[in-house]
Design a protein around this motif. Structure first.
Motif, short mmCIF file in Angstrom:
data_model
loop_
_atom_site.label_atom_id
_atom_site.label_comp_id
_atom_site.label_asym_id
_atom_site.label_seq_id
_atom_site.Cartn_x
_atom_site.Cartn_y
_atom_site.Cartn_z
N THR A 95 32.97 12.96 -47.05
CA THR A 95 33.55 12.41 -45.82
C THR A 95 34.04 10.98 -46.01
OG1 THR A 95 31.49 11.51 -44.92
CG2 THR A 95 31.98 13.83 -44.43
N LEU A 96 33.72 10.38 -47.16
CA LEU A 96 34.06 8.97 -47.42
C LEU A 96 35.23 8.81 -48.37
CD1 LEU A 96 30.42 7.64 -47.90
CD2 LEU A 96 31.80 7.60 -45.81
N ILE A 97 35.75 9.91 -48.89
CA ILE A 97 36.85 9.84 -49.85
C ILE A 97 38.10 10.48 -49.24
CG2 ILE A 97 35.36 9.73 -51.87
CD1 ILE A 97 35.81 12.74 -52.28
N SER A 98 39.23 10.25 -49.88
CA SER A 98 40.50 10.77 -49.36
C SER A 98 40.55 12.30 -49.42
CB SER A 98 41.67 10.19 -50.16
OG SER A 98 41.68 10.73 -51.47
N ARG A 99 41.34 12.87 -48.57
CA ARG A 99 41.48 14.33 -48.52
C ARG A 99 41.99 14.91 -49.84
NH1 ARG A 99 46.00 16.75 -45.23
NH2 ARG A 99 46.13 18.77 -46.20
N PRO A 100 43.02 14.33 -50.46
CA PRO A 100 43.47 14.91 -51.74
C PRO A 100 42.37 14.87 -52.81
CG PRO A 100 45.08 13.33 -50.92
CD PRO A 100 43.89 13.24 -50.03
N LEU A 101 41.61 13.80 -52.85
CA LEU A 101 40.53 13.67 -53.81
C LEU A 101 39.43 14.69 -53.52
CD1 LEU A 101 39.36 12.10 -56.20
CD2 LEU A 101 38.49 10.42 -54.57
N ARG A 102 39.03 14.80 -52.27
CA ARG A 102 38.00 15.76 -51.86
C ARG A 102 38.42 17.19 -52.20
NH1 ARG A 102 37.95 14.66 -46.74
NH2 ARG A 102 39.33 16.31 -46.13
N GLU A 103 39.64 17.55 -51.88
CA GLU A 103 40.10 18.92 -52.13
C GLU A 103 40.23 19.21 -53.62
OE1 GLU A 103 43.52 19.77 -49.73
OE2 GLU A 103 42.35 19.65 -47.88
N ALA A 104 40.63 18.23 -54.41
CA ALA A 104 40.71 18.43 -55.86
C ALA A 104 39.32 18.74 -56.42
CB ALA A 104 41.30 17.20 -56.54
N TRP A 105 38.31 17.97 -55.99
CA TRP A 105 36.94 18.19 -56.45
C TRP A 105 36.41 19.53 -55.98
CZ3 TRP A 105 33.48 15.61 -59.60
CH2 TRP A 105 33.95 14.43 -60.17
N GLU A 106 36.60 19.86 -54.72
CA GLU A 106 36.04 21.10 -54.18
C GLU A 106 36.75 22.33 -54.71
OE1 GLU A 106 35.90 20.38 -49.93
OE2 GLU A 106 34.09 19.16 -50.15
N ASP A 107 38.03 22.23 -55.02
CA ASP A 107 38.73 23.36 -55.63
C ASP A 107 38.24 23.60 -57.05
OD1 ASP A 107 40.17 23.79 -53.35
OD2 ASP A 107 42.04 22.96 -54.12
N ARG A 108 38.03 22.52 -57.81
CA ARG A 108 37.57 22.65 -59.20
C ARG A 108 36.11 23.06 -59.28
NH1 ARG A 108 39.28 19.99 -63.93
NH2 ARG A 108 41.31 20.40 -63.03
N PHE A 109 35.30 22.56 -58.34
CA PHE A 109 33.85 22.78 -58.40
C PHE A 109 33.36 23.40 -57.10
CE2 PHE A 109 34.69 18.77 -60.80
CZ PHE A 109 34.56 19.30 -62.08
N PRO A 110 33.51 24.71 -56.94
CA PRO A 110 33.08 25.36 -55.70
C PRO A 110 31.58 25.25 -55.44
CG PRO A 110 33.80 27.00 -57.30
CD PRO A 110 34.10 25.65 -57.88
N GLU A 111 30.79 24.85 -56.45
CA GLU A 111 29.36 24.70 -56.26
C GLU A 111 29.00 23.42 -55.50
OE1 GLU A 111 31.07 24.60 -59.20
OE2 GLU A 111 29.92 23.53 -60.71
N LEU A 112 29.96 22.54 -55.26
CA LEU A 112 29.69 21.36 -54.45
C LEU A 112 29.45 21.79 -53.00
CD1 LEU A 112 32.30 18.82 -55.83
CD2 LEU A 112 29.81 18.69 -56.07
N PRO A 113 28.33 21.35 -52.41
CA PRO A 113 28.01 21.76 -51.03
C PRO A 113 28.92 21.05 -50.02
CG PRO A 113 26.37 20.20 -51.82
CD PRO A 113 27.30 20.47 -52.97
#
Length: 121
Positions: A95-113
């Protein structure tokens, strides 16, 4: 990827998200950063302001991770972030990082809660 005459150019959001994705390692297990002590960020990551963070202090640790996620290069992400701390903090950190950054991380690592009810370490 270049735009063809029939397709529109990528948006600034898409370009930023793609740029973020290029910095990410293949696996969260590559993140072997410290879990305790103090971390001094290099100037290319923390070019202005605070550079020293204590991992034993939750707010300091969250600030460190936010800065490294936003400003760090591939080698910084691997060396400065710890997989277990990243996963534990992710529900709040996302919730503290930009949307593009958050989505890049969550797309690459679906294990992130992504459950906001989870508690950050």
């Amino acid at each position: 990827m270049s735009a063809s005459p029939s397709s529109p150019a990528p948006s600034a959001y898409e370009l930023l998200r793609r740029q973020c994705s290029l910095r990410l390692p293949a696996s969260l297990d590559e993140h072997t950063g410290p879990v305790a002590g103090t971390v001094d960020l290099p100037l290319h990551v923390a070019w202005s302001g605070r550079r020293t963070y204590g991992l034993g202090q939750p707010r300091s640790r969250m600030s460190l991770y936010r800065t490294v996620l936003a400003e760090g290069q591939s080698q910084d992400l691997i060396a400065l972030l710890n997989r277990d701390l990243l996963v534990a903090q992710w529900p709040v950190l996302r919730t503290l990082i930009s949307r593009p950054l958050r989505e890049a991380w969550e797309d690459r690592f679906p294990e992130l809660p992504t459950d906001r009810a989870a508690t950050a370490a």
